[in-house]
Enzyme design. Sequence first.
Site, PDB file in Angstrom:
ATOM      1  N   ALA A  88     -51.104  16.650  66.557  1.00 22.01           N
ATOM      2  CA  ALA A  88     -50.881  17.569  65.433  1.00 22.01           C
ATOM      3  C   ALA A  88     -49.781  18.564  65.786  1.00 22.01           C
ATOM      4  CB  ALA A  88     -52.171  18.303  65.100  1.00 22.01           C
ATOM      5  N   GLY A  89     -49.122  19.088  64.749  1.00 22.45           N
ATOM      6  CA  GLY A  89     -48.093  20.095  64.938  1.00 22.45           C
ATOM      7  C   GLY A  89     -46.703  19.613  64.600  1.00 22.45           C
ATOM      8  N   ASN A 137     -44.256  28.071  71.453  1.00 16.87           N
ATOM      9  CA  ASN A 137     -44.264  28.308  70.012  1.00 16.87           C
ATOM     10  C   ASN A 137     -45.281  29.374  69.645  1.00 16.87           C
ATOM     11  OD1 ASN A 137     -46.561  27.365  68.016  1.00 16.87           O
ATOM     12  ND2 ASN A 137     -46.673  25.998  69.799  1.00 16.87           N
ATOM     13  N   PHE A 141     -49.633  28.478  62.314  1.00 13.72           N
ATOM     14  CA  PHE A 141     -50.146  27.623  61.239  1.00 13.72           C
ATOM     15  C   PHE A 141     -49.307  27.726  59.967  1.00 13.72           C
ATOM     16  CE2 PHE A 141     -54.884  27.594  62.781  1.00 13.72           C
ATOM     17  CZ  PHE A 141     -54.531  26.759  63.828  1.00 13.72           C
ATOM     18  N   SER A 203     -55.771  27.207  68.776  1.00  6.70           N
ATOM     19  CA  SER A 203     -54.401  27.695  68.751  1.00  6.70           C
ATOM     20  C   SER A 203     -54.382  29.152  69.210  1.00  6.70           C
ATOM     21  CB  SER A 203     -53.807  27.597  67.345  1.00  6.70           C
ATOM     22  OG  SER A 203     -52.578  28.308  67.286  1.00  6.70           O
ATOM     23  N   PRO A 204     -53.419  29.518  70.065  1.00  8.23           N
ATOM     24  CA  PRO A 204     -53.360  30.911  70.512  1.00  8.23           C
ATOM     25  C   PRO A 204     -52.606  31.823  69.557  1.00  8.23           C
ATOM     26  CG  PRO A 204     -51.691  29.636  71.649  1.00  8.23           C
ATOM     27  CD  PRO A 204     -52.438  28.662  70.762  1.00  8.23           C
ATOM     28  N   ASN A 205     -52.112  31.268  68.438  1.00  8.66           N
ATOM     29  CA  ASN A 205     -51.212  32.024  67.569  1.00  8.66           C
ATOM     30  C   ASN A 205     -51.851  32.540  66.284  1.00  8.66           C
ATOM     31  OD1 ASN A 205     -48.972  31.564  69.334  1.00  8.66           O
ATOM     32  ND2 ASN A 205     -48.880  29.463  68.556  1.00  8.66           N
ATOM     33  N   THR A 206     -53.162  32.337  66.132  1.00  5.71           N
ATOM     34  CA  THR A 206     -53.900  32.892  64.996  1.00  5.71           C
ATOM     35  C   THR A 206     -54.962  33.840  65.548  1.00  5.71           C
ATOM     36  OG1 THR A 206     -53.566  30.938  63.599  1.00  5.71           O
ATOM     37  CG2 THR A 206     -55.425  32.361  63.052  1.00  5.71           C
ATOM     38  N   LYS A 241     -60.681  20.289  68.750  1.00  8.75           N
ATOM     39  CA  LYS A 241     -59.560  20.502  69.666  1.00  8.75           C
ATOM     40  C   LYS A 241     -59.746  21.821  70.390  1.00  8.75           C
ATOM     41  CE  LYS A 241     -54.563  20.022  70.031  1.00  8.75           C
ATOM     42  NZ  LYS A 241     -53.339  19.547  69.352  1.00  8.75           N
ATOM     43  N   ASN A 272     -55.037  21.963  73.648  1.00  7.53           N
ATOM     44  CA  ASN A 272     -54.022  22.675  72.889  1.00  7.53           C
ATOM     45  C   ASN A 272     -53.024  23.314  73.865  1.00  7.53           C
ATOM     46  OD1 ASN A 272     -52.752  24.006  70.638  1.00  7.53           O
ATOM     47  ND2 ASN A 272     -54.732  24.044  69.605  1.00  7.53           N
ATOM     48  N   GLY A 323     -48.213  17.293  78.002  1.00  9.38           N
ATOM     49  CA  GLY A 323     -47.269  16.910  79.038  1.00  9.38           C
ATOM     50  C   GLY A 323     -47.072  15.434  79.247  1.00  9.38           C
ATOM     51  N   THR A 345     -44.308  16.981  72.555  1.00 12.01           N
ATOM     52  CA  THR A 345     -43.093  17.533  73.149  1.00 12.01           C
ATOM     53  C   THR A 345     -42.161  16.428  73.643  1.00 12.01           C
ATOM     54  OG1 THR A 345     -44.425  19.447  73.833  1.00 12.01           O
ATOM     55  CG2 THR A 345     -42.230  19.265  74.766  1.00 12.01           C
TER      56      THR A 345
END
Length: 384
Positions: A88-89, A137, A141, A203-206, A241, A272, A323, A345
Amino acid sequence: TDMLKRLGVIYVSTCGLMFVGWHVSNKQKLYDYLLTPFIQLFPPETAHHFATTALRYGVVPTSPPQTNPRLKTKLANYEMCSPIGLAAGFDKNARALFGFSKLGFSFVEVGTVTPQGQPGNSGPRLFRLKRDKALINKMGFNNEGAEEMSEQIDKFKEKHEKKFILGVNIGKNKTSEVAALDYRIGVTTLGYCADYLVLNVSSPNTPGLRDLQAKDQLTDLLLCVKDEMVKRKVNKPLFLKISPDLSLDGIQDVVSVVQRDETKVDGLIISNSTLRRNFDLHGPFTTMKGGLTGKPIKDLSTQMIRIVYKLSKGQIPIIGVGGVFTGDDAFEKIKAGASLVQIYTALVYEGPTVLRRIENRLAKLLEQNNFSNVSEAVGIEANK
């Protein structure tokens, strides 16, 4: 005026690349030596837009589905021609499914999608660490919403034969006060068109999202989601996840929750992105906030796969991600306990032909180690 000029250059460049892509016969070499390096000259988010646009219109090398019998495996009740899928992403809105179908992916996971569309965090929010083959990043979301995604999936299925298993990764809106309600909406809106569902709680961004991995909150969330799935008659596999930054106690809590009958899931996706920076990173963006993905987190995610496999005695199916650039990387995760492996990635740095290279190398490694199929290798080095 400068902005219009830049947009004009981007537009002309995209059209030119798409024209060349259509008319050059050896598209694999074209992507490896021309298009992928060219796209990387642009800022990361602009380059990502180029890539998804090309995928949307099928301007990618065509690879038939994998036929090597050693790579055949299963996801829940689904037969898979290969254990390598898309994480995902990359395709947040399910607009690039045609391209991924042409590339020959055996399974594709779209999202993360939230009930309502949202712009995500302010930019710049995506950074390349080229020397490290990594990304940072802090997207947050950004997506067009669950209803729009369901329409995109329906349109794709109307026009094209779906040759892959489709997963939908769902999350919560940034401003939502009741997370469980958002996941309910995700199940209701997208459960019918997905082959499997994923709850993104890592996710660390929310803000506050990772708190949902705590034992009590995770229990409540899974009870709520599974109740919704029963009500809506969504009889699809459900995955969770999780973050690579969980402590050992946190991992043990997750494993105990997802193995209970009332909160059981069909598998875990490990892992994640990470907030850790205790890696030998290079370049000007190493201190940027956000989640780190790519080569530096390979060992971190693989070790977490080993831990979960051992704690669950191999009873929880695992999709390994983090990775993976080569067939050797994929084989390592499989031996640690992953039944399937996802990439992201690697596509950014290696281009669309990386999928077949990974699969071919993995098939060779299975043969060299006398495994007739993927499942025979799963977890053989979990105690390493």
